[in-house]
Structure formats: structure tokens, C-alpha cells
Design an enzyme around this catalytic site. Structure first.
Site, PDB file in Angstrom:
ATOM      1  N   HIS A  17      79.050  32.403  64.983  1.00  0.00           N
ATOM      2  CA  HIS A  17      79.638  32.211  63.572  1.00  0.00           C
ATOM      3  C   HIS A  17      80.858  33.286  63.393  1.00  0.00           C
ATOM      4  CE1 HIS A  17      75.659  30.514  62.396  1.00  0.00           C
ATOM      5  NE2 HIS A  17      76.327  29.410  62.280  1.00  0.00           N
ATOM      6  N   LYS A  41      67.050  21.152  56.148  1.00  0.00           N
ATOM      7  CA  LYS A  41      66.293  22.185  57.258  1.00  0.00           C
ATOM      8  C   LYS A  41      65.485  22.965  56.547  1.00  0.00           C
ATOM      9  CE  LYS A  41      70.601  22.284  60.003  1.00  0.00           C
ATOM     10  NZ  LYS A  41      71.662  23.292  60.529  1.00  0.00           N
ATOM     11  N   ARG A  90      81.344  22.905  68.280  1.00  0.00           N
ATOM     12  CA  ARG A  90      80.873  23.634  69.930  1.00  0.00           C
ATOM     13  C   ARG A  90      81.049  22.360  71.144  1.00  0.00           C
ATOM     14  NH1 ARG A  90      75.567  25.649  66.907  1.00  0.00           N
ATOM     15  NH2 ARG A  90      75.994  23.421  66.561  1.00  0.00           N
ATOM     16  N   SER A 128      71.736  28.901  65.756  1.00  0.00           N
ATOM     17  CA  SER A 128      70.909  29.584  65.261  1.00  0.00           C
ATOM     18  C   SER A 128      69.338  29.278  65.651  1.00  0.00           C
ATOM     19  CB  SER A 128      70.860  29.521  63.638  1.00  0.00           C
ATOM     20  OG  SER A 128      72.287  29.760  63.098  1.00  0.00           O
TER      21      SER A 128
HETATM   22  O1  PNS Z   1      74.863  25.160  58.925  1.00  0.00           O
HETATM   23  P1  PNS Z   1      74.893  23.730  58.551  1.00  0.00           P
HETATM   24  O2  PNS Z   1      73.380  23.491  58.300  1.00  0.00           O
HETATM   25  O3  PNS Z   1      75.455  22.854  59.374  1.00  0.00           O
HETATM   26  O4  PNS Z   1      75.504  23.499  56.913  1.00  0.00           O
HETATM   27  C1  PNS Z   1      75.570  22.445  56.438  1.00  0.00           C
HETATM   28  C2  PNS Z   1      76.093  22.199  55.194  1.00  0.00           C
HETATM   29  C3  PNS Z   1      75.413  23.422  54.168  1.00  0.00           C
HETATM   30  C4  PNS Z   1      77.732  22.786  55.245  1.00  0.00           C
HETATM   31  C5  PNS Z   1      75.993  21.147  54.377  1.00  0.00           C
HETATM   32  O5  PNS Z   1      74.690  20.697  54.430  1.00  0.00           O
HETATM   33  C6  PNS Z   1      76.540  21.118  52.919  1.00  0.00           C
HETATM   34  O6  PNS Z   1      77.838  20.815  52.623  1.00  0.00           O
HETATM   35  N1  PNS Z   1      75.647  21.103  52.082  1.00  0.00           N
HETATM   36  C7  PNS Z   1      75.967  21.337  50.455  1.00  0.00           C
HETATM   37  C8  PNS Z   1      75.785  20.010  49.894  1.00  0.00           C
HETATM   38  C9  PNS Z   1      76.967  18.890  49.910  1.00  0.00           C
HETATM   39  O7  PNS Z   1      77.917  19.055  49.461  1.00  0.00           O
HETATM   40  N2  PNS Z   1      76.818  17.807  50.660  1.00  0.00           N
HETATM   41  C10 PNS Z   1      77.479  16.921  50.952  1.00  0.00           C
HETATM   42  C11 PNS Z   1      78.298  17.023  52.071  1.00  0.00           C
HETATM   43  S1  PNS Z   1      77.546  16.504  53.537  1.00  0.00           S
END
Ligand code: PNS
Length: 161
Positions: A17, A41, A90, A128
């Protein structure tokens, strides 16, 4: 001023990150690292701990602000006056989910771009989840996370073996 948002669960933040943070700062003047709850998650660390560790791991970088965020990512990006969402890519296995999210976010806001950055090769396998698994079994962590993140993870697994 170019402003980027780097969102994620960051449970916990890894050297992969922070590699993406460093690369983003070549493209953006200011970066918001947005720590999300992510209902899909079940995070090991509380959002407050994830924010704290992300602040520690990025303290060497100027122009980075770590914040918790809840709700719609597109709204958060707009509220911060940002121009793009940054995501690390990745491997091919990341692609499908990232593709869905990027297109969904663009559907909500046509102006919003998602910028994908590839981490350094040495972090291309790092997640992670792998770091948590290593911590659970007492494996070495310092190559993968900041030393304070490593300490926090060890504490978690000592308390809850
Ligand atoms: O590190 P991650 O778990 O891949 O991150 C995922 C994240 C937090 C970027 C995604 O779940 C997110 O954008 N959550 C906010 C809610 C949202 O806007 N959802 C719609 C887009 S998928």
C-alpha cells in the site's frame, strides 16, 4: 492542484500500500488515504486502529491525509474536491472486481476516473490477508509491514490466539 483518493480497507496497511502511496505522489499533489469499513469483509482491526496504523506507515510522506470514511466512495471523492480514485493492481485476479468498481463509480459520476497503479514487483503477491495469516502463525512480518503495524498484529494474535 491535483487531488487523489486512495480508498481501501487497509486491514492492515502493508508495504504494498505504501508503495502505491509513493507512486501516487508522482501524479497527485495531495492524497487522501481513505479507510473504509467494508461490510463485505470482517476486518481484524477496528477502523480507529487501521487509521492509526495507516498514519504511522505514511508519516514519511508529505501531502498525505489519512481519514476514516463511511458511505459512498463517489460522494467522499467529490466532498474532498478530488479528481481521481487510485487503486493498486497486483495481478490478473484483482482485475474483475476492480473493473466492476471502476465502472460502477463512473456510472455514478461520469467525470470520475480510476487510476490503477502497479506496485513494485516485490509486493505483487502481498495482501493484507497474507500478512494476517503470517502474524497468526508467528511468521516474520517486518519485510511486509511497518514495524509498528507488525507489533500491533502480534498483540492481536497473542490476545486472541
Ligand atoms: O481494500 P478493499 O477492501 O479492496 O477496498 C474496497 C473499497 C473500500 C474501496 C470499496 O468497498 C468501496 O469503495 N467502498 C465504499 C462503498 C462504495 O462506494 N461502494 C460502491 C463502489 S464498489
Amino acid at each position: 492542484m491535483r487531488i487523489g483518493v486512495y480508498p481501501g480497507t487497509f486491514d492492515p496497511i502493508t508495504r504494498g500500500h505504501t508503495d502505491i502511496v509513493a507512486r501516487s505522489l508522482h501524479l497527485f499533489d495531495r492524497l487522501f488515504l481513505a479507510v473504509a469499513p467494508n461490510p463485505r469483509k470482517e476486518p481484524l482491526l477496528s477502523i480507529a486502529h487501521r487509521v492509526e496504523l495507516a498514519k504511522i506507515a505514511t508519516k514519511e510522506f508529505p501531502h498525505v491525509e489519512v481519514e476514516p470514511f463511511d458511505g459512498l466512495l463517489v460522494k467522499y471523492v467529490r466532498d474532498r474536491g478530488a479528481h481521481a480514485i487510485i487503486r493498486g493492481l497486483r495481478a490478473l485476479s484483482d482485475f474483475e472486481h476492480e473493473f466492476q468498481m471502476a465502472l460502477l463509480n463512473r456510472k455514478i459520476d461520469e467525470q470520475l476516473e480510476t487510476v490503477f497503479l502497479m506496485p513494485s514487483e516485490e509486493f505483487s503477491y502481498l495482501t493484507s490477508s497474507i500478512v494476517k495469516e503470517l502474524a497468526m502463525f508467528g511468521g516474520p512480518l517486518e519485510d511486509f509491514v511497518h514495524p509498528e503495524v507488525a507489533n500491533k498484529l502480534r498483540q492481536c494474535y497473542t490476545k486472541h490466539p
